[in-house]
Design an enzyme around this catalytic site. Structure first.
Site, mmCIF file in Angstrom:
data_model
loop_
_atom_site.group_PDB
_atom_site.id
_atom_site.type_symbol
_atom_site.label_atom_id
_atom_site.label_comp_id
_atom_site.label_asym_id
_atom_site.label_seq_id
_atom_site.Cartn_x
_atom_site.Cartn_y
_atom_site.Cartn_z
ATOM 1 N N LYS A 295 0.813 -1.220 0.000
ATOM 2 C CA LYS A 295 0.000 0.000 0.000
ATOM 3 C C LYS A 295 0.846 1.268 0.000
ATOM 4 O O LYS A 295 0.418 2.312 -0.510
ATOM 5 C CB LYS A 295 -0.926 0.015 1.219
ATOM 6 N N ILE A 296 2.011 1.208 0.603
ATOM 7 C CA ILE A 296 2.878 2.369 0.751
ATOM 8 C C ILE A 296 4.275 2.021 0.253
ATOM 9 O O ILE A 296 4.768 0.914 0.472
ATOM 10 C CB ILE A 296 2.952 2.826 2.232
#
Length: 342
Positions: A295-296
Site C-alpha cells: 500500500k505504501i
C-alpha cells in the site's frame, strides 16, 4: 555496521533566531521525537506537491470542520494541491453549518452537559453548536436530497458534486462548494454516519440510493488513470482504509491484465494522527506495516506525526505556502459525467 555509523547523522539543537515557519520546520526535522516527525511530514508534503506526476488524495477524519480547519482543506482544493478528498460525513456537513453563517462557540469541557441539553447546545469537547441552527443545516441537506432524481443510483462523489452546485448557487461556502468549482471528487465511504443519514431519513420527498461499490469503482478508475498516487491522512478511519485499498485494487487489476505480479503502492504518504499502532487498528497502523500489503512505498518518502491535527496542520500548510508551489490540475471529470447529463 560499525559503532561510529550510529553518529553519521546527529541531532542539531534548535537555536532561537528570526526565521520563517518553513525554516523552523526544517530545523525541527533535525531534532527528535514528534518535532522531528512534524519536520519530516513537511518535507514529504513539500516533495509531494512538487511532483506533478502524482495524484494527491486526502483522507479527512476527526472533527476538523468544527475546529476551524475546513478552510485550510478548501484552500488546498482551490490551489490544485488536492486532487481527491475522501472524508467522513461530519467534515463535509459541519463546514456547511459554518458556511450558512452559524458560529461554533468557544466553550469548555468543564461544563454541566445536562444544562447544555436543556438549552439545546451541542458540545464538541471545548466548543459548541446551536442545535436549532444545526437542524437548519440538516433541513437544507434534507431538502436537497429530496430534490434529486430518485431513479439514479449515485456515488457519494456524484452526490457531493450536485450538493456543491446547489450550495454554490445559494452562496454558501463549503468544501463541497469549492470542490464543485474545481471539479474535484469528494468521496464519503461512511456518509450515513453523519447529518446526511439524518437528512435522508427526514426527507419528505423520498430517499435516494447511494452505491458504495460505485464509489470504489470510480476511485479505482482514478488510481488507474494516475501514474502514481500520494496520500495525506488527517486522522485515520474509513477514509484512510479506503484510500489504502486503492493501491491494492490497482495492483490486482494490473496483475490480471499482464499476468505478472505487480505492486503499485502510494509513492508518498503522510499522516497526522493521535491513534497509536499497538491496538492493531487501521487508524494507527504504521506505514511500515502498510509496506507489507503493497500500500505504501519508500520511494518518495513517508512520515507519520503523532499530534493533534489542529496544531500540526496549520503549521505545515503555512510553511508549504511560503514556498509558493504551483501544481497542474488533474482531470477526473468522468466521475461527474452521468449526473451532468441528467
Amino acid at each position: 555496521m560499525k559503532r561510529e555509523d550510529f553518529f553519521k547523522e546527529t541531532v542539531k539543537p534548535i537555536e532561537i533566531k528570526p526565521r520563517s515557519i518553513s525554516e523552523l520546520l526544517e530545523a525541527m526535522a533535525e531534532t527528535s521525537f514528534q518535532g522531528r516527525k512534524l519536520g519530516e511530514v513537511y518535507r514529504v508534503w513539500k516533495n509531494m506537491v512538487s511532483d506533478n506526476d502524482v495524484t494527491i488524495l486526502m483522507g479527512l477524519t476527526g472533527s476538523m470542520s468544527t475546529a476551524g480547519m475546513w478552510k485550510i482543506v478548501g484552500q488546498l482544493i482551490d490551489d490544485n494541491f488536492l486532487d481527491v478528498l475522501v472524508s467522513s460525513g461530519a467534515n463535509i456537513s459541519e463546514d456547511i453549518y459554518a458556511g450558512m453563517g452559524f458560529p461554533y462557540g468557544k466553550g469548555s469541557p468543564l461544563v454541566d452537559d445536562e444544562l447544555l441539553l436543556k438549552y439545546k447546545i451541542d458540545r464538541y469537547y471545548d466548543e459548541w453548536a446551536d442545535e436549532y441552527k444545526y437542524r437548519e443545516m440538516e433541513k437544507l441537506l434534507s431538502d436537497f436530497i429530496g430534490s434529486l432524481n430518485k431513479d439514479h443510483i449515485y456515488s457519494t462523489a456524484e452526490l457531493m458534486y450536485l450538493l456543491g452546485k446547489h450550495l454554490d448557487k445559494s452562496g454558501i461556502d463549503s468544501l463541497a462548494t469549492r470542490a464543485y468549482r474545481k471539479r474535484v471528487p469528494i468521496f464519503s465511504p461512511a456518509i450515513m454516519d453523519s447529518s446526511y443519514g439524518i437528512a435522508a431519513v427526514l426527507s419528505e420527498k423520498g430517499r435516494i440510493v447511494l452505491d458504495q461499490f460505485k464509489d470504489f469503482e470510480q476511485m479505482t478508475k482514478i488510481a488507474l488513470k494516475s501514474d502514481d498516487t500520494a496520500v495525506i491522512y488527517i486522522g485515520g478511519g474509513v477514509p484512510k482504509d479506503t484510500i489504502q485499498l486503492m493501491a491494492v485494487i490497482k495492483a490486482l487489476l494490473l496483475e490480471k491484465q499482464t499476468g505478472k505480479e505487480i505492486v503499485k503502492p502510494h509513492k508518498y504518504a503522510i499522516q497526522i494522527t493521535t491513534d497509536s499502532p499497538q491496538w492493531g487498528g487501521l487508524s494507527g497502523a504504521t506505514f511500515e506495516e502498510a509496506i507489507s500489503w503493497g500500500k505504501i512505498s519508500k520511494e518518495g518518502g513517508n512520515a507519520v506525526c503523532y499530534c493533534d491535527a489542529t496544531i500540526a496542520l496549520p503549521i505545515v500548510i503555512h510553511a508549504l505556502y511560503e514556498k509558493k508551489p504551483k501544481r497542474v490540475k488533474k482531470n477526473f471529470d468522468f466521475v461527474f459525467e452521468e449526473v451532468e447529463k441528467g
